[in-house]
Design a protein around this motif. Structure first.
Motif: not given
Length: 711
Positions: A628-643
């Motif tokens: 079973i091929n998977a990625v587990i993403v744990l995130s506490d916020g929205a996408d935010e970058t300077l660039v």
């Protein structure tokens, strides 16, 4: 592309029916009642004796000819001869257009009769008096019988306040039925030893509830602990007691039942021929060795045969699926002994069967929601070929009830492709919703008496009608007519088998870590600056996340391929620190994973979009065919970058554009109240995975632990 509309052929049933199945009206006086002679009486603890049939004799009920009359007894008058045909007609679904046309014609002819005529016709229309329709259409005998179940006997007036409270803990699968039973009971006056009674309900996954029961529900205050536990199968009583429960009786009281079936989108069921001729479980599981199965049948666009299952550690349908696999590999479905779960040859065969599994989820609703999502974007066959679920879930799906999280249920449009319930000929496990009044010190005698009265109500005509209206089979195995019609389900479960208890259930659960399909999983952890924020537990979010990941790694065993990566940014476009522990067999890299977890440090920004796209594409490039091929993403916020990096739309396009034969499921966990829930839900949906809500960060360990049961 979606399959063209297909009129299903007449379905030739492979099972024998006994008794009359008009559950919409048979629960009240003057209605049809099926024969009960071949079924034993369920134990009901201290409840009044119930004279209806129960489940252990289902095997004989499904094969024995219907008797001419039920045997007389003091509490149950004799019943009429059963003259109903012993095979199912074609599914009612194919009769709907004709019925609607007939209804319209009658409306036209009777229009001059005014309101009276209109009212009569309304009862003939779909959704009206379905029982009357099915009696005429399926030649159900018209001989009247006495009630199968006793009528409710509420008090003349409610007892004094404050009311005695009965807390009922249900499973996710049967919670709607239990809630309706509570509503029905609360709607009438109750007086138990001079006090009124209020029934409240709560729900939990069956496996989680069993673990909580083993700990005497110490996670909640005493006055909120359940009085009654009503899981969707008695197997969970055995699980709880095996885990050391001291408050769970070994046996309980059956309230309802449902068969565990192989459900397939209709076009796929037609293509296999299983719509008319059901396979054996052995034939189903053998498709793990047939990557060309759909191509041979002229449908290469359906890819490999993808079988969906719930985890047997969490859900009853998962238990039944694994039991069927062991039975097909050993002494036969329904005949497995505890010793067979340690037999090397049997274990090897079951491991081979599990290779057809796409992945494991915690509730049937999760699979069915993803099937609907796949249908809306193309075809349900893109997500699964078949899923092992309960009959009630098939009915829910076909009537448009969906749940993206197994908790919140909403009514949507009916699907283009109905699910077809397939009943393998070597046996179908039946899950019995079973209630126990807990022996905890928090349950006093007043509450125990009130709990017994609620369970008495569940066995009455009114209670059993609630059961069938909720999509379950009553205590005599019957469905409501509308459930049979919309669900395209048979009158009786063919070749029914009781789920086991005791040492067999214990051995089944113990075997899962050995036989389950292995996983190739990358943990992808948000290490942005906000992860340094404190949470109510006193830890920072990153500290709590480290503890949760460490605990989750304990789920994986030799043969699982596991890696760890993290994403943040000091302001540039690059994802840092990136890969910390490459994906490898956890037998050799567990220490490296634990060291990687300890090294996690929070930085500044959150390049969510680019991190998910980059690491998911990398996992697709290294796809492992038998995992079973998977990625587990744990995130506490929205996408935010300077660039600027990539947009949300570009990220989702990358995910949906992965090769079908190298697909990767991206499971997402929203961590804390600032998490971008909408985006994380879209990521999971785009890959046929599941979104998990840990916006209460103190729950991250439990929720991440639940997530990894998908592997």
């Amino acid at each position: 592309m979606p399959e063209p509309e297909v009129t299903p052929p007449a379905r030739r049933s492979t099972h024998v029916d006994t008794g009359i199945d008009d559950a919409g009206t048979a629960l009240v006086a003057g209605s049809e009642a099926p024969s009960r002679s071949s079924r034993r009486t369920r134990k009901t603890a201290s409840l009044p004796a119930f004279t209806g049939a129960s489940s252990t004799a289902r095997a004989t009920a499904s094969t024995a000819p219907a008797p001419t009359a039920a045997p007389a007894s003091a509490s149950a008058p004799s019943e009429p001869a059963n003259t109903e045909p012993d095979t199912d007609p074609a599914p009612r679904r194919s009769r709907r257009p004709a019925l609607i046309l007939l209804t319209a014609t009658i409306v036209f002819l009777l229009g001059a009769l005014g309101a009276v005529g209109t009212a009569i016709v309304a009862n003939l229309a779909p959704g009206g008096a379905t029982a009357a329709m099915s009696d005429a259409d399926e030649n159900v005998p018209s001989t009247l019988a006495t009630p199968l179940f006793p009528l409710d006997t509420p008090a003349a007036a409610a007892g004094a306040t404050p009311c005695t409270t009965v807390h009922v803990l249900a499973s996710f699968e049967n919670t709607e039925m239990v809630e309706k039973l509570a509503e029905g009971y609360n709607a009438a006056p109750r007086d138990i030893d001079g006090s009124c009674v209020t029934v409240t309900t709560a729900k939990d996954k069956s496996g989680a509830a069993a673990t909580r029961a083993a700990g005497s529900f110490a996670d909640v205050p005493a006055d909120q602990r359940p009085t009654i536990w009503l899981p969707d199968s008695a197997t969970w009583l055995s699980v709880a007691n095996d885990e050391g429960a001291t408050v769970v009786p070994a046996e309980g009281t059956e309230v309802a039942s449902t068969g565990i079936v192989l459900a397939m989108p209709a076009p796929l069921a037609f293509a296999t021929g299983w719509y008319n001729e059901a396979p054996t479980w052995t034939e189903v599981f053998s498709l793990a060795n047939r990557p060309d199965f759909w191509s041979v049948l002229g449908h290469p666009e359906w890819g490999a045969f993808k079988l969906g299952k719930t985890s047997p550690l969490v859900a009853t349908s998962g238990e039944a699926a694994l039991l069927a696999s062991f039975g097909a590999s050993g002494s036969g479905v329904g005949a497995s002994t505890a010793a067979e779960f340690g037999d090397t040859a049997v274990l090897d065969q079951v491991r081979m069967h599990e290779l057809a599994t796409s992945h494991y989820l915690s509730t049937p609703e999760h699979f069915l929601w993803h099937a609907r999502q796949a249908e809306e974007s193309g075809a349900s066959s893109d997500f699964l070929s078949a899923v092992i679920v309960d009959e009630k879930s098939v009915w829910d799906y076909n009537r448009g009830m969906i749940s993206h999280d197994g908790i919140t249920r909403v009514k949507g449009d009916v699907p283009h492709d109905e699910l077809v319930a397939i009943y393998p000929t070597d046996g179908v496990y039946v899950a019995e919703s079973t209630a126990v009044v807990l022996d905890g010190e928090w349950v006093d005698e007043q509450e125990r008496s009130a709990a017994a009265d609620f369970l008495r109500f569940a066995h009455t005509a009114e209670g059993q009608k609630i059961v069938t209206d909720a999509g379950y089979r009553d205590l005599d195995g019957r469905l409501a007519p509308v459930v049979k019609d919309v669900g395209v389900l048979p009158r009786r479960v063919p070749n029914p088998i009781d789920l086991p208890s005791g040492e067999v259930v214990t051995a089944l659960h113990d075997s899962f870590s050995s036989v389950r399909k292995r996983a190739a999983v990358l943990f992808l952890i948000d290490t942005s600056g906000s992860m340094n924020n404190a949470i109510p537990s006193g830890q920072t979010k990153i500290e709590a996340a480290k503890s949760a990941i460490t605990a989750a790694l304990g789920h994986f065993t030799d043969g699982d391929l596991v890696g760890l990566a993290a994403f943040s940014s000091s302001g540039g476009a690059d994802v840092a620190p990136g890969m910390l522990t490459p994906v490898a067999d956890i037998a050799s890299n567990r220490d490296a994973l634990l060291s990687g977890v300890k090294s996690l440090r929070a930085d500044a920004y959150t390049p969510l979009h680019s991190a998910v796209s980059e690491f998911t594409r990398a996992r697709s490039d290294e796809h492992v065919a038998d995992h079973i091929n998977a990625v587990i993403v744990l995130s506490d916020g929205a996408d935010e970058t300077l660039v600027p990096t990539i947009t949300e739309a570009e990220m989702l396009d990358d995910l949906t554009g992965l090769p079908r034969d190298a697909a990767v499921k991206v499971f997402t966990l929203a961590y804390g109240s600032s998490a971008d829930v909408d985006t994380l839900q879209q990521i999971a949906s785009a890959t046929g995975a599941q979104f998990y809500d840990a916006t209460d960060p103190t729950e991250v360990t439990a929720i991440l632990g639940d997530l990894v049961t998908s592997f």
